[in-house]
Design an enzyme around this catalytic site. Structure first.
Site, PDB file in Angstrom:
ATOM      1  N   GLU A   1       0.845  -1.200   0.000  1.00  0.00           N
ATOM      2  CA  GLU A   1       0.000   0.000   0.000  1.00  0.00           C
ATOM      3  C   GLU A   1       0.877   1.246   0.000  1.00  0.00           C
ATOM      4  O   GLU A   1       1.876   1.300   0.718  1.00  0.00           O
ATOM      5  CB  GLU A   1      -0.904   0.028   1.238  1.00  0.00           C
ATOM      6  CG  GLU A   1      -1.774   1.291   1.265  1.00  0.00           C
ATOM      7  CD  GLU A   1      -2.746   1.324   2.423  1.00  0.00           C
ATOM      8  OE1 GLU A   1      -3.724   0.555   2.391  1.00  0.00           O
ATOM      9  OE2 GLU A   1      -2.532   2.124   3.349  1.00  0.00           O
TER      10      GLU A   1
ATOM     11  N   THR B   1      -3.984   4.793  -1.463  1.00  0.00           N
ATOM     12  CA  THR B   1      -5.049   5.282  -0.584  1.00  0.00           C
ATOM     13  C   THR B   1      -5.658   6.575  -1.122  1.00  0.00           C
ATOM     14  O   THR B   1      -5.097   7.236  -2.012  1.00  0.00           O
ATOM     15  CB  THR B   1      -4.546   5.527   0.857  1.00  0.00           C
ATOM     16  OG1 THR B   1      -3.637   6.623   0.845  1.00  0.00           O
ATOM     17  CG2 THR B   1      -3.902   4.300   1.443  1.00  0.00           C
TER      18      THR B   1
ATOM     19  N   HIS C   1      -8.139   3.484  -4.046  1.00  0.00           N
ATOM     20  CA  HIS C   1      -9.118   3.642  -2.965  1.00  0.00           C
ATOM     21  C   HIS C   1     -10.050   4.818  -3.269  1.00  0.00           C
ATOM     22  O   HIS C   1      -9.659   5.768  -3.943  1.00  0.00           O
ATOM     23  CB  HIS C   1      -8.408   3.933  -1.636  1.00  0.00           C
ATOM     24  CG  HIS C   1      -7.612   2.779  -1.097  1.00  0.00           C
ATOM     25  ND1 HIS C   1      -7.305   2.650   0.235  1.00  0.00           N
ATOM     26  CD2 HIS C   1      -7.070   1.698  -1.701  1.00  0.00           C
ATOM     27  CE1 HIS C   1      -6.606   1.539   0.428  1.00  0.00           C
ATOM     28  NE2 HIS C   1      -6.438   0.951  -0.745  1.00  0.00           N
TER      29      HIS C   1
ATOM     30  N   GLY D   1     -14.517   6.081   4.877  1.00  0.00           N
ATOM     31  CA  GLY D   1     -13.661   7.194   5.309  1.00  0.00           C
ATOM     32  C   GLY D   1     -13.897   7.456   6.785  1.00  0.00           C
ATOM     33  O   GLY D   1     -14.959   7.097   7.335  1.00  0.00           O
TER      34      GLY D   1
ATOM     35  N   GLN E   1      -7.679  -4.261   8.491  1.00  0.00           N
ATOM     36  CA  GLN E   1      -6.940  -3.265   9.257  1.00  0.00           C
ATOM     37  C   GLN E   1      -5.689  -3.956   9.816  1.00  0.00           C
ATOM     38  O   GLN E   1      -5.670  -5.187   9.953  1.00  0.00           O
ATOM     39  CB  GLN E   1      -7.847  -2.766  10.394  1.00  0.00           C
ATOM     40  CG  GLN E   1      -7.264  -1.716  11.295  1.00  0.00           C
ATOM     41  CD  GLN E   1      -6.861  -0.459  10.549  1.00  0.00           C
ATOM     42  OE1 GLN E   1      -5.789  -0.454   9.928  1.00  0.00           O
ATOM     43  NE2 GLN E   1      -7.677   0.571  10.582  1.00  0.00           N
TER      44      GLN E   1
HETATM   45  P1  FAD Z   1     -18.075   0.970   6.903  1.00  0.00           P
HETATM   46  O1  FAD Z   1     -18.009  -0.371   6.285  1.00  0.00           O
HETATM   47  O2  FAD Z   1     -19.185   1.869   6.480  1.00  0.00           O
HETATM   48  O3  FAD Z   1     -18.139   0.764   8.487  1.00  0.00           O
HETATM   49  C1  FAD Z   1     -18.013   1.868   9.383  1.00  0.00           C
HETATM   50  C2  FAD Z   1     -18.788   1.562  10.666  1.00  0.00           C
HETATM   51  O4  FAD Z   1     -20.194   1.618  10.391  1.00  0.00           O
HETATM   52  C3  FAD Z   1     -18.533   0.168  11.219  1.00  0.00           C
HETATM   53  O5  FAD Z   1     -18.584   0.250  12.631  1.00  0.00           O
HETATM   54  C4  FAD Z   1     -19.706  -0.644  10.692  1.00  0.00           C
HETATM   55  O6  FAD Z   1     -19.995  -1.786  11.490  1.00  0.00           O
HETATM   56  C5  FAD Z   1     -20.818   0.389  10.727  1.00  0.00           C
HETATM   57  N1  FAD Z   1     -21.879   0.151   9.731  1.00  0.00           N
HETATM   58  C6  FAD Z   1     -21.719  -0.230   8.455  1.00  0.00           C
HETATM   59  N2  FAD Z   1     -22.911  -0.335   7.833  1.00  0.00           N
HETATM   60  C7  FAD Z   1     -23.847   0.005   8.753  1.00  0.00           C
HETATM   61  C8  FAD Z   1     -25.274   0.097   8.746  1.00  0.00           C
HETATM   62  N3  FAD Z   1     -25.987  -0.205   7.657  1.00  0.00           N
HETATM   63  N4  FAD Z   1     -25.904   0.481   9.896  1.00  0.00           N
HETATM   64  C9  FAD Z   1     -25.201   0.768  11.035  1.00  0.00           C
HETATM   65  N5  FAD Z   1     -23.851   0.684  11.096  1.00  0.00           N
HETATM   66  C10 FAD Z   1     -23.190   0.312   9.983  1.00  0.00           C
HETATM   67  N6  FAD Z   1      -9.585   5.818   4.969  1.00  0.00           N
HETATM   68  C11 FAD Z   1      -9.379   6.802   4.056  1.00  0.00           C
HETATM   69  O7  FAD Z   1      -9.779   7.948   4.310  1.00  0.00           O
HETATM   70  N7  FAD Z   1      -8.733   6.552   2.863  1.00  0.00           N
HETATM   71  C12 FAD Z   1      -8.273   5.318   2.552  1.00  0.00           C
HETATM   72  O8  FAD Z   1      -7.702   5.123   1.476  1.00  0.00           O
HETATM   73  C13 FAD Z   1      -8.455   4.253   3.488  1.00  0.00           C
HETATM   74  N8  FAD Z   1      -8.024   2.992   3.218  1.00  0.00           N
HETATM   75  C14 FAD Z   1      -8.279   1.981   4.112  1.00  0.00           C
HETATM   76  C15 FAD Z   1      -7.887   0.672   3.800  1.00  0.00           C
HETATM   77  C16 FAD Z   1      -8.122  -0.365   4.701  1.00  0.00           C
HETATM   78  C17 FAD Z   1      -7.689  -1.762   4.352  1.00  0.00           C
HETATM   79  C18 FAD Z   1      -8.760  -0.106   5.939  1.00  0.00           C
HETATM   80  C19 FAD Z   1      -9.005  -1.226   6.924  1.00  0.00           C
HETATM   81  C20 FAD Z   1      -9.168   1.183   6.260  1.00  0.00           C
HETATM   82  C21 FAD Z   1      -8.942   2.242   5.362  1.00  0.00           C
HETATM   83  N9  FAD Z   1      -9.347   3.550   5.626  1.00  0.00           N
HETATM   84  C22 FAD Z   1      -9.138   4.561   4.712  1.00  0.00           C
HETATM   85  C23 FAD Z   1      -9.981   3.873   6.913  1.00  0.00           C
HETATM   86  C24 FAD Z   1     -11.536   3.742   6.851  1.00  0.00           C
HETATM   87  O9  FAD Z   1     -12.049   4.774   6.041  1.00  0.00           O
HETATM   88  C25 FAD Z   1     -12.055   3.868   8.282  1.00  0.00           C
HETATM   89  O10 FAD Z   1     -11.680   2.742   9.030  1.00  0.00           O
HETATM   90  C26 FAD Z   1     -13.527   4.173   8.438  1.00  0.00           C
HETATM   91  O11 FAD Z   1     -13.761   4.549   9.792  1.00  0.00           O
HETATM   92  C27 FAD Z   1     -14.465   3.025   8.112  1.00  0.00           C
HETATM   93  O12 FAD Z   1     -14.465   2.734   6.771  1.00  0.00           O
HETATM   94  P2  FAD Z   1     -15.247   1.429   6.226  1.00  0.00           P
HETATM   95  O13 FAD Z   1     -15.165   1.476   4.767  1.00  0.00           O
HETATM   96  O14 FAD Z   1     -14.800   0.216   6.929  1.00  0.00           O
HETATM   97  O15 FAD Z   1     -16.750   1.800   6.724  1.00  0.00           O
END
Ligand code: FAD
Length: 291
Positions: A17, A48, A77, A108, A179
């Site tokens: 990454e 990212t 991303h 995000g 993560q």
């Molecule tokens: P989601 O899948 O939407 O989950 C976020 C939270 O909401 C979780 O607690 C989930 O359980 C909850 N949730 C999901 N759906 C629902 C629903 N329908 N109802 C109620 N709750 C729900 N950030 C950046 O800004 N740029 C990047 O390039 C980036 N790359 C990443 C790459 C990886 C491999 C990882 C693990 C993280 C990365 N992140 C990045 C960080 C990420 O944006 C954060 O961890 C963010 O807080 C959650 O993103 P997510 O896509 O997992 O969200």
């Protein structure tokens, strides 16, 4: 090449990454560092979108440069939480136009301003909304999503976390990347639980080599990661000596990767922090294992 093709192969692989530049003036140095990382010929390079201190502006350019100049597949991303529908649709169209084949669909992180704002007005609340938007656009991307062996910090418990992960799988995700974690047992336990919940998609573990003591606090803040005693002792002992800490951090990450491979994991993603030297040393440590 779509990552689904790479993940189908029966070979061990390492991917890296990188993050885009923080400022316009950083562009050249970041382009050069990320190209150097790609020249190690990993299975793919992910770029990212604004995370790790980079801006979102250059994600596409860095991804295109790696693909076009080195020929390594890339994963661009994209986050949605602070964006309008027009912006996201435009980004999807730009990616299609650029011939991007793989997109990591993320929500995000929530900034303090977002936390305070009226969520009913957001165009996208969760990553699953972005996955649905991509699917509705008709773009033929291979789609990745994020997952959390130690549970996402906003989830009430593991059951809720896995329920929402399953929603992303059902919406059209093709694979998940985890993560960072520092204890492989957390990953094995997580895999058991998600398989039990009927999630069968490939999961790529994300490994972060901690090469400076200062990275530890940030890693814990980002991921809420559990730090095993073995890792804490290493930071206590070598944290004040940069060269020793780098060597010990790379050795720890290498050890984690070897254990993952030994336990049946085929693909591992390394958070390189744009450091070609760290990526190269990890790859070299695994040269006979990767074949
Ligand atoms: P989601 O899948 O939407 O989950 C976020 C939270 O909401 C979780 O607690 C989930 O359980 C909850 N949730 C999901 N759906 C629902 C629903 N329908 N109802 C109620 N709750 C729900 N950030 C950046 O800004 N740029 C990047 O390039 C980036 N790359 C990443 C790459 C990886 C491999 C990882 C693990 C993280 C990365 N992140 C990045 C960080 C990420 O944006 C954060 O961890 C963010 O807080 C959650 O993103 P997510 O896509 O997992 O969200």
């Amino acid at each position: 090449m779509k990552l689904t093709e790479i993940l189908k192969k029966d070979a061990l692989s390492l991917s890296f990454e990188v993050f885009p530049p923080k400022t316009d003036s950083d562009f050249e140095s970041v382009r050069a560092a990320t190209e150097k990382i790609a020249r190690l010929l990993p299975a793919f390079v992910s770029v990212t979108y604004g995370a790790g201190g980079g801006t979102s502006k250059y994600t596409l350019e860095i991804a295109k440069n790696i693909r076009d100049s080195v020929g390594v597949p890339t994963l661009a991303h994209l986050t949605c939480v602070s964006s309008t529908r027009e912006t996201v649709r435009q980004k999807i169209a730009d990616m299609q136009k650029a011939g991007i084949e793989n997109v990591m669909a993320l929500r995000g992180d929530l900034t303090p301003e977002l936390e305070k704002s009226d969520r009913s007005r957001w165009a996208y609340r969760y990553a699953v909304d972005l996955i649905r938007e991509i699917k509705e656009s008709g773009a033929d991307f291979c789609i990745g999503g994020a997952c959390y062996p130690e549970i996402h910090p906003e989830s009430a418990d593991r059951r809720e976390d896995i329920l929402h992960l399953k929603e992303k799988a059902d919406a059209g995700c093709d694979f998940f990347t985890t993560q960072m974690f520092f204890d492989n047992n957390l990953l094995y336990n997580f895999l058991y639980k998600i398989r039990e919940a009927g999630i069968t998609l490939p999961v790529i573990p994300g490994i972060m080599p901690i090469t400076r003591a200062g990275q530890v606090a940030r890693a814990i803040k980002l991921s809420g990661s559990f730090m095993p005693q073995r890792f804490k002792s290493l930071v206590d002992k070598f944290g004040s000596s940069p060269a020793a800490m780098k060597q010990a951090g790379i050795a720890y990450a290498t050890d984690q990767i070897i254990d993952l491979y030994a336990n049946g994991v085929k693909n591992v993603h390394v958070y390189t922090m744009n450091n070609p030297d760290v990526a190269e040393q990890i790859q070299r440590n695994l040269s006979d294992i990767l074949g």
